[in-house]
Design an enzyme around this catalytic site. Sequence first.
Site, PDB file in Angstrom:
ATOM      1  N   HIS A  86       0.830  -1.221   0.000  1.00  0.00           N
ATOM      2  CA  HIS A  86       0.000   0.000   0.000  1.00  0.00           C
ATOM      3  C   HIS A  86       0.864   1.271   0.000  1.00  0.00           C
ATOM      4  O   HIS A  86       0.508   2.277   0.602  1.00  0.00           O
ATOM      5  CB  HIS A  86      -0.939   0.030   1.212  1.00  0.00           C
ATOM      6  CG  HIS A  86      -1.950  -1.074   1.233  1.00  0.00           C
ATOM      7  ND1 HIS A  86      -3.228  -0.939   0.753  1.00  0.00           N
ATOM      8  CD2 HIS A  86      -1.858  -2.353   1.687  1.00  0.00           C
ATOM      9  CE1 HIS A  86      -3.887  -2.076   0.913  1.00  0.00           C
ATOM     10  NE2 HIS A  86      -3.082  -2.950   1.465  1.00  0.00           N
ATOM     11  N   ASN A 159     -10.263  -2.842   2.568  1.00  0.00           N
ATOM     12  CA  ASN A 159      -9.977  -2.837   1.133  1.00  0.00           C
ATOM     13  C   ASN A 159     -11.270  -2.597   0.361  1.00  0.00           C
ATOM     14  O   ASN A 159     -12.358  -2.628   0.931  1.00  0.00           O
ATOM     15  CB  ASN A 159      -9.403  -4.191   0.709  1.00  0.00           C
ATOM     16  CG  ASN A 159      -7.909  -4.317   1.005  1.00  0.00           C
ATOM     17  OD1 ASN A 159      -7.233  -3.331   1.292  1.00  0.00           O
ATOM     18  ND2 ASN A 159      -7.402  -5.530   0.926  1.00  0.00           N
ATOM     19  N   TYR A 373       0.698  -4.287  12.223  1.00  0.00           N
ATOM     20  CA  TYR A 373       0.514  -2.851  11.990  1.00  0.00           C
ATOM     21  C   TYR A 373       1.246  -1.994  13.024  1.00  0.00           C
ATOM     22  O   TYR A 373       1.701  -0.899  12.698  1.00  0.00           O
ATOM     23  CB  TYR A 373      -0.983  -2.500  11.906  1.00  0.00           C
ATOM     24  CG  TYR A 373      -1.601  -3.008  10.622  1.00  0.00           C
ATOM     25  CD1 TYR A 373      -1.843  -4.365  10.450  1.00  0.00           C
ATOM     26  CD2 TYR A 373      -1.902  -2.160   9.571  1.00  0.00           C
ATOM     27  CE1 TYR A 373      -2.368  -4.859   9.274  1.00  0.00           C
ATOM     28  CE2 TYR A 373      -2.437  -2.647   8.389  1.00  0.00           C
ATOM     29  CZ  TYR A 373      -2.668  -3.990   8.238  1.00  0.00           C
ATOM     30  OH  TYR A 373      -3.179  -4.477   7.073  1.00  0.00           O
TER      31      TYR A 373
END
Length: 702
Positions: A86, A159, A373
């Site tokens: 991304h 997404n 993350y």
Amino acid sequence: MSRKPASNPDAATINDLSLVRGQGGELHQVAEGKTDILTTAQGGAVADDQNTLKIGTQGPALLEDFHFREKIFHFDHERIPERVVHARGYGAHGFFETYESLAKYTRADIFQRAGERTPAFVRFSTVAGSKGSFDLARDVRGFAVKLYTQEGNWDIVGNNIPVFFIQDAIKFPDLIHSVKPEPDRDFPQAQSAHDTFWDFISLTPESMHMIMWVMSDRALPRSFRFMQGFGVHTFRLVNAADESTFVKFIWKPKLGMQSVVWNEAVKINGADPDFHRRDLWNAIESGDFPEWELCLQLFDQDFADSFDFDILDPTKIIPEEILPPIPVGRLVLDRMPDNFFAETEQVAFMTQNVPPGIDFSNDPLLQGRNFSYLDTQLKRLGSPNFTHLPINAPKCPFHHFQQDGHMAMRNPVGRANYQPNSFGVGPRESPERGFRSFADGEEGQKGRFRSETFADHYSQAAQFFNSQTPPEQRHIAQALTFELSKVETPAIRERMIAHLLNIDEGLATTVADKLGMADMPKPAPAAVTPRTDLEPSPALSIIENGPESFAGRKVGVLVSNGIDAGLFKVLQAAVEEEGASLEVIAPKVGGVLASDGTKIAAKHMIDGGPSVLFDAVALLLTEEGAELLTAEAAARDFVADAFAHCKFIGFTPGAVPLLAKAGVDAGADEGMLPLADKGSVTDFVESCRSLRLWAREAAVKL
Ligand code: HDE
């Protein structure tokens, strides 16, 4: 440096900008009046920002030049690692507005009061390409939403496709390695059409449902504004009584969905690699704020048990026809960041950012993401203090004892930086307001398991394919053919066809035939026999769910000298009335003179404004203008592409020579609309509401 104004012809302009020439002819712009004085990062005023410190006019540079060294030092360190996935993305600020209280389901503060607005930041992205890649890759789009709630940040890191390639997070590095440029040659960039990707996919049957989506038009969105977003995993809502309801999050664009076709995408990438970010920028800057509704699919354990797939399996959806999503609020994007790097590049989304009242499920992909993350932020942002950056800081009060580290901008104050303490300093726990994990009972053996309930890899892939309209099914076949045609290893192609045989025999044979495959392989052995009785879900088709409106779309108007100024104005008014916009393309960017002598300004010259940049085109040409344009390849392509991409084409009678030269029959179909007066202009704009004339596609071989 000489401060003497130069005596040359451009002196007037130079003086307006407070510019003076130095000895070597270089320009210096000096602060005057209220202008701020340029300083170093230490605050020292700078006298000369054009020349390094030297000995003599032609001498060596000096180490003593602290201004030069500070400036270059900072520049040398401007880059931070791009996101490992991304990397290319674009963000905007806005707000989320809650429709009604959802207290029955969740104690999350954001869902307690109707009409409450919560600040939001959204970042859209592609997955595979690096930061500088083009926008219209065939790829999944990230749809990451940060909600700055009164009880802490909540990130829905989703997404534009509701399923994923893999079922367990441990496979993520393998998946991403396979789609990124091949390691020995470092190409292709931002493409899945190469051996390593299809090698991995063909050896990973669980990816088949996702592959159907990625080969569909969903992977080529016309705009971020026309995409759906999905939380993908099953999450939980937990209410004040600690009762849990399973939930899936869906964002639905108010402007409806829309995609482009592959041939168009390839050309857009050349004409405007920033197509999606420019679109979002233009929409927001012009006050046309994009909006999505947040919809929830809510269900309990009994409902979950009614399926033979597992609701913890991220390669599965619950069709909307079986469980209709409930709209619970709207997201509006109304402000671009002041600075791309500070906000869009440094924003740190994390699946583990959930406020009390939202909780995780045991989806093994989600569980793995909850580690990744946080970990990735340290690498990218370089400090555990990344939450001190304004874009990442909560907008509610927060208090903790974390301190120090690189770039610490806030430290706990007072004598005690720990708790419990008896100095009465600092914050304390709140069993009542704090996050309490849903008390799910867990038991079992330790082991590296994959649940049997995850074993059906084909049924929903087939259901997705069967839910598409014929043009969309054609696009899937074309995409698979294109992608596999770039695969150099025949065995990989065959393995893929073997999988497709379990999804749709017609699809498999079409692709095999288009690839020129001599023998059909046997169907891939399936762990669970694919179901053939799943009802199609029309909600999965983009075309079936078109907006029937042209709002938010754009018409490209090709003009020549001498055209009817009145007709142009009528067209402009009709397009704006529809909530759409219009851009003028002319032989020269200086524009054209209309019949009444008025000037029509152009946004693009013909080479810079190909029709792929627009949703529909109008040719406002005199016969003479059209004749001149027939000599220009770009003008012929403008028309031929608009036709081939099934766009509606409005044209004045004068435009016919150009249509003819481009090989387009003015009476070919109902997508060809003559423009003469207000009535015909209205017909054209109303036709554009269908967005594309798919019936034409079969006649156009791209
Ligand atoms: Fe991500 N993903 N992901 N992902 N993902 C990242 O986090 C990861 C997955 C998604 O605009 C990274 O800050 C793992 C699914 C978006 O900044 C990283 C797995 C979905 C974004 C990471 C997945 C996503 C990311 C890279 C397998 C859809 C961009 C930089 C379990 C639901 C957010 C970063 C933005 C970014 C890990 C799979 C969406 C490395 C391990 C499934 C939208 O942490």
